[in-house]
Motif scaffolding. Structure first.
Motif, mmCIF file in Angstrom:
data_model
loop_
_atom_site.group_PDB
_atom_site.id
_atom_site.type_symbol
_atom_site.label_atom_id
_atom_site.label_comp_id
_atom_site.label_asym_id
_atom_site.label_seq_id
_atom_site.Cartn_x
_atom_site.Cartn_y
_atom_site.Cartn_z
ATOM 1 N N ALA A 72 -17.368 18.301 -87.152
ATOM 2 C CA ALA A 72 -16.264 17.946 -88.057
ATOM 3 C C ALA A 72 -16.564 18.434 -89.471
ATOM 4 C CB ALA A 72 -16.038 16.436 -88.049
ATOM 5 N N PHE A 73 -17.815 18.246 -89.908
ATOM 6 C CA PHE A 73 -18.206 18.776 -91.218
ATOM 7 C C PHE A 73 -18.072 20.295 -91.239
ATOM 8 C CE2 PHE A 73 -21.581 21.011 -93.479
ATOM 9 C CZ PHE A 73 -21.244 20.704 -94.790
ATOM 10 N N ASP A 74 -18.515 20.940 -90.165
ATOM 11 C CA ASP A 74 -18.439 22.398 -90.071
ATOM 12 C C ASP A 74 -16.991 22.871 -90.185
ATOM 13 O OD1 ASP A 74 -19.836 24.759 -89.853
ATOM 14 O OD2 ASP A 74 -19.767 24.827 -87.680
ATOM 15 N N PHE A 75 -16.083 22.139 -89.566
ATOM 16 C CA PHE A 75 -14.661 22.463 -89.635
ATOM 17 C C PHE A 75 -14.170 22.367 -91.085
ATOM 18 C CE2 PHE A 75 -10.144 21.394 -89.390
ATOM 19 C CZ PHE A 75 -9.672 22.333 -88.500
ATOM 20 N N ALA A 113 -25.440 9.606 -91.218
ATOM 21 C CA ALA A 113 -25.052 9.136 -92.550
ATOM 22 C C ALA A 113 -24.956 10.289 -93.540
ATOM 23 C CB ALA A 113 -26.056 8.097 -93.040
ATOM 24 N N GLY A 114 -25.909 11.219 -93.474
ATOM 25 C CA GLY A 114 -25.866 12.376 -94.369
ATOM 26 C C GLY A 114 -24.634 13.225 -94.156
ATOM 27 N N LEU A 115 -24.259 13.400 -92.901
ATOM 28 C CA LEU A 115 -23.060 14.177 -92.585
ATOM 29 C C LEU A 115 -21.798 13.499 -93.118
ATOM 30 C CD1 LEU A 115 -23.959 15.258 -88.958
ATOM 31 C CD2 LEU A 115 -23.525 16.813 -90.861
ATOM 32 N N VAL A 116 -21.766 12.186 -93.035
ATOM 33 C CA VAL A 116 -20.604 11.444 -93.559
ATOM 34 C C VAL A 116 -20.473 11.662 -95.060
ATOM 35 C CG1 VAL A 116 -19.695 9.133 -94.011
ATOM 36 C CG2 VAL A 116 -20.529 9.719 -91.732
ATOM 37 N N GLY A 117 -21.600 11.594 -95.779
ATOM 38 C CA GLY A 117 -21.560 11.828 -97.218
ATOM 39 C C GLY A 117 -21.047 13.219 -97.555
ATOM 40 N N ALA A 118 -21.502 14.224 -96.811
ATOM 41 C CA ALA A 118 -21.067 15.601 -97.051
ATOM 42 C C ALA A 118 -19.605 15.797 -96.710
ATOM 43 C CB ALA A 118 -21.939 16.559 -96.228
ATOM 44 N N LEU A 119 -19.193 15.245 -95.584
ATOM 45 C CA LEU A 119 -17.809 15.426 -95.129
ATOM 46 C C LEU A 119 -16.817 14.815 -96.116
ATOM 47 C CD1 LEU A 119 -16.717 14.993 -91.439
ATOM 48 C CD2 LEU A 119 -15.265 14.191 -93.273
ATOM 49 N N LEU A 120 -17.104 13.603 -96.593
ATOM 50 C CA LEU A 120 -16.174 12.946 -97.515
ATOM 51 C C LEU A 120 -16.107 13.673 -98.857
ATOM 52 C CD1 LEU A 120 -16.809 9.144 -96.814
ATOM 53 C CD2 LEU A 120 -14.969 10.616 -95.972
ATOM 54 N N TRP A 121 -17.230 14.186 -99.331
ATOM 55 C CA TRP A 121 -17.196 14.962 -100.586
ATOM 56 C C TRP A 121 -16.388 16.239 -100.407
ATOM 57 C CZ3 TRP A 121 -17.819 14.034 -105.505
ATOM 58 C CH2 TRP A 121 -17.930 15.107 -106.395
ATOM 59 N N ASN A 122 -16.540 16.889 -99.266
ATOM 60 C CA ASN A 122 -15.745 18.088 -98.983
ATOM 61 C C ASN A 122 -14.253 17.791 -99.046
ATOM 62 O OD1 ASN A 122 -17.565 20.138 -98.696
ATOM 63 N ND2 ASN A 122 -17.304 20.405 -96.507
ATOM 64 N N LEU A 123 -13.852 16.695 -98.435
ATOM 65 C CA LEU A 123 -12.423 16.354 -98.398
ATOM 66 C C LEU A 123 -11.905 15.974 -99.784
ATOM 67 C CD1 LEU A 123 -12.243 14.335 -95.053
ATOM 68 C CD2 LEU A 123 -11.399 16.649 -95.490
ATOM 69 N N LEU A 124 -12.713 15.257 -100.557
ATOM 70 C CA LEU A 124 -12.290 14.862 -101.899
ATOM 71 C C LEU A 124 -12.089 16.082 -102.789
ATOM 72 C CD1 LEU A 124 -11.768 12.697 -104.064
ATOM 73 C CD2 LEU A 124 -14.242 12.669 -104.494
ATOM 74 N N THR A 125 -13.034 17.012 -102.776
ATOM 75 C CA THR A 125 -12.909 18.198 -103.626
ATOM 76 C C THR A 125 -11.818 19.139 -103.115
ATOM 77 O OG1 THR A 125 -14.791 19.141 -102.407
ATOM 78 C CG2 THR A 125 -15.248 18.142 -104.546
ATOM 79 N N PRO A 185 -13.370 24.284 -105.887
ATOM 80 C CA PRO A 185 -14.295 25.008 -105.014
ATOM 81 C C PRO A 185 -15.737 24.551 -105.215
ATOM 82 C CG PRO A 185 -13.706 26.381 -106.874
ATOM 83 C CD PRO A 185 -12.892 25.116 -107.003
ATOM 84 N N SER A 186 -16.029 23.327 -104.791
ATOM 85 C CA SER A 186 -17.406 22.838 -104.871
ATOM 86 C C SER A 186 -18.176 23.330 -103.653
ATOM 87 C CB SER A 186 -17.430 21.311 -104.945
ATOM 88 O OG SER A 186 -17.058 20.762 -103.703
ATOM 89 N N SER A 187 -19.461 23.085 -103.645
ATOM 90 C CA SER A 187 -20.329 23.645 -102.616
ATOM 91 C C SER A 187 -20.437 22.732 -101.399
ATOM 92 C CB SER A 187 -21.723 23.882 -103.194
ATOM 93 O OG SER A 187 -22.624 24.237 -102.176
ATOM 94 N N SER A 188 -19.954 23.204 -100.248
ATOM 95 C CA SER A 188 -20.157 22.477 -98.994
ATOM 96 C C SER A 188 -21.648 22.390 -98.668
ATOM 97 C CB SER A 188 -19.424 23.184 -97.845
ATOM 98 O OG SER A 188 -18.034 23.193 -98.064
ATOM 99 N N SER A 189 -22.369 23.438 -98.994
ATOM 100 C CA SER A 189 -23.808 23.458 -98.726
ATOM 101 C C SER A 189 -24.510 22.349 -99.493
ATOM 102 C CB SER A 189 -24.394 24.808 -99.141
ATOM 103 O OG SER A 189 -23.703 25.863 -98.523
ATOM 104 N N HIS A 190 -24.226 22.231 -100.780
ATOM 105 C CA HIS A 190 -24.892 21.213 -101.582
ATOM 106 C C HIS A 190 -24.426 19.814 -101.207
ATOM 107 C CE1 HIS A 190 -26.130 24.180 -105.000
ATOM 108 N NE2 HIS A 190 -26.650 24.464 -103.827
ATOM 109 N N ALA A 191 -23.192 19.699 -100.744
ATOM 110 C CA ALA A 191 -22.739 18.404 -100.239
ATOM 111 C C ALA A 191 -23.572 17.984 -99.035
ATOM 112 C CB ALA A 191 -21.257 18.470 -99.865
ATOM 113 N N LEU A 192 -23.836 18.936 -98.144
ATOM 114 C CA LEU A 192 -24.650 18.645 -96.966
ATOM 115 C C LEU A 192 -26.076 18.298 -97.366
ATOM 116 C CD1 LEU A 192 -25.052 18.521 -93.926
ATOM 117 C CD2 LEU A 192 -25.411 20.999 -93.938
ATOM 118 N N PHE A 193 -26.663 19.084 -98.265
ATOM 119 C CA PHE A 193 -28.021 18.792 -98.706
ATOM 120 C C PHE A 193 -28.089 17.416 -99.372
ATOM 121 C CE2 PHE A 193 -28.177 23.609 -99.461
ATOM 122 C CZ PHE A 193 -28.478 23.835 -98.130
ATOM 123 N N GLY A 194 -27.113 17.135 -100.243
ATOM 124 C CA GLY A 194 -27.109 15.853 -100.931
ATOM 125 C C GLY A 194 -26.976 14.692 -99.963
#
Length: 379
Positions: free
Chosen positions: A17-20, A84-96, A102-111
Motif C-alpha cells: 500500500a505504501f509502495d502504491f 508501525a513504520g510503514l503506517v507513519g510513512a503512508l500517512l505522511w505520503n497521503l497528507l503531502t 512533492p515531499s520525499s516518500s523515501s524519507h517518510a519511509l526512513f522516518g
C-alpha cells in the motif's frame, strides 16, 4: 506461528500500500515537466512512467540491501515495528499528496522505520552513523547538485539553439523529452521500488524466513515493482501540477535539461546503493532549469513550502511511526487499532481531495496558491 504469519501478511500488504502511494506521489518526478510542456499527454505520460517503473525495479537491488540491513539493526526489528513504520510513512505520503507538496516518500519511509524501531527496540537498534552518511548528507547534497547541473544544462541548451527557429527548437526538445522523461521513470524504478523491497525483505529476515543480509527474493522484486507501477499509473495529479506549473515556468528545453540532469544523479546514486530521494533530486533539477533560463519566473513561496515539507518529513513520519509502534506493541488489539486509524485517515484524505480535485483535464492550470510575487534570476 499462525499469529506471526498473519502479521507478516499484514506487513507485506501495508508495504505494498505504501509502495502504491509512492507511485502516485512520485509520478511528478518523471512526468511533470513533459506534461507541462505538452511533450506527452497526461494519460500517456503516466502509462509510460508506470511501465518503466516496473522495468526499473529489476535493474538493481543495492538500495534494497541498504534499507533491509543498513539503517536499523535487523536482528532487533520485529514485524510490529515494521508495520508501525510503514503506517507513519503512508500517512505522511497521503497528507503531502493532499497538499500537493512533492515531499520525499523515501524519507517518510526512513522516518517511520526509525521512529518505530527507536520506540520498540531502543536507540541502540538505530544505526545513526549510517543515517547521516546514507540519508542526511545525500538529502542536502543531491538537490543542490541536481539544481546546478540542470541550471548549466538549461543555459547551454538555449545557447546551442539560439540560432535555430524557436518553433523548430521547441519541437526538437519536446521529442527529446519523451526519451528523457522515460529515463527518469526508469531511474525512479531502480531507486524507489527498492525501498519497499527492502522493507519486505527486512520483515522476512525478522521472522527467520531469510538469513541476515539476504537480497530480496525475485517475487519480492516483482510485487514491489508492480505496486509502484500501478500507483504511478493512477497519476499523482496534485503534485504533478505543483512541479510542472507551480514552481517555475517550464519550456521544452528546460524540461529536457531537468529530466536528463535528474536521471544522471538518480542512476549514479542507485549504482552506489544510496537510497536517494528522487523527489528532492527532480525538484532541485526543475528549480535549476527555472534559474537557467533568462527571464524565467521562480515562485519562491512555493519553493519555501516544499523545503519546509522536506525538513518535517523525517521527524513527522518518525513521530507517527513511534506512536504507532507503542500502540501496536500492546498486542493484537493495538495492531487492529493502528490499522483502523490509518484506514480512517486515508479515507479522510481521499474525501478532502474530492472538494478541489486535480485531474488530467486541469493539471496544467496554474495552482491558485502560486499566484504570488515571483523572482526573476539574473541575466
Amino acid at each position: 506461528m499462525g499469529t506471526v504469519s498473519f502479521l507478516l501478511v499484514v506487513v507485506v500488504l501495508t508495504a505494498l500500500a505504501f509502495d502504491f502511494t509512492n507511485g502516485f506521489h512520485d509520478t511528478a518526478n518523471s512526468m511533470a515537466t513533459s506534461i507541462a510542456t505538452g511533450a506527452l499527454r497526461p494519460r500517456v505520460a503516466v502509462a509510460v512512467a508506470g511501465a518503466l517503473n516496473l522495468a526499473g525495479a529489476f535493474l538493481s537491488t543495492e538500495v534494497a540491501k541498504t534499507i533491509s540491513g543498513g539503517i536499523v539493526d535487523d536482528a532487533k526489528v520485529s514485524l510490529v515495528m515494521i508495520f508501525a513504520g510503514l503506517v507513519g510513512a503512508l500517512l505522511w505520503n497521503l497528507l503531502t499528496w493532499l497538499a500537493g507538496l512533492p515531499s520525499s516518500s523515501s524519507h517518510a519511509l526512513f522516518g517511520g522505520l526509525i521512529g518505530a524501531v527507536w520506540v520498540g527496540a531502543g536507540g541502540s537498534a538505530v544505526q545513526f552513523g549510517a543515517i547521516v552518511e546514507m540519508i542526511l548528507i545525500p538529502a542536502v547534497v543531491s538537490p543542490l547538485v541536481a539544481c546546478v547541473v540542470a541550471l548549466l544544462a538549461t543555459y547551454f541548451a538555449y545557447v546551442i539553439t539560439r540560432r535555430t527557429a524557436p518553433d523548430q527548437a521547441r519541437r526538437g526538445f519536446r521529442r527529446g523529452q519523451v526519451g528523457s522523461a522515460s529515463l527518469v521513470a526508469l531511474a525512479h524504478g531502480t531507486n524507489d521500488a527498492q525501498k519497499t523491497m527492502g522493507v519486505i525483505t527486512l520483515a522476512l529476515i525478522s521472522t527467520g524466513a531469510l538469513a541476515h543480509d539476504s537480497a530480496p527474493p525475485w517475487w519480492v522484486v516483482l510485487i514491489s515493482g508492480t505496486a509502484i507501477a500501478l500507483g504511478t499509473y493512477t497519476g499523482g495529479w496534485r503534485i504533478i501540477r505543483t512541479m510542472g506549473k507551480g514552481l517555475t515556468d517550464i519550456e521544452a528545453p528546460q524540461g529536457f535539461a531537468a529530466e536528463t540532469s535528474a536521471t544522471a544523479v538518480i542512476l549514479a546514486s542507485s549504482h552506489m546503493g544510496f537510497p536517494l530521494s528522487t523527489t528532492q533530486v527532480c525538484t532541485g533539477s526543475i528549480l535549476g532549469a527555472g534559474l537557467g533560463r533568462r527571464l524565467a519566473q521562480v515562485r519562491w513561496g512555493v519553493a519555501g513550502r516544499i523545503a519546509l515539507s522536506w525538513l518535517l518529513t523525517l521527524p513527522a513520519a518518525a513521530a507517527v511511526g513511534g506512536a504507532a509502534a507503542w500502540t501496536a506493541g500492546h498486542g493484537t488489539a493495538g495492531v487492529a487499532l493502528v490499522a483502523a486509524v490509518a484506514a480512517a485517515a486515508a479515507a479522510g484524505f481521499w474525501a478532502l481531495s474530492r472538494h478541489r480535485p486535480v485531474t488530467p483535464d486541469n493539471v496544467n492550470e496554474l495552482p491558485t496558491r502560486s499566484a504570488e510575487p515571483v523572482a526573476e534570476p539574473a541575466a
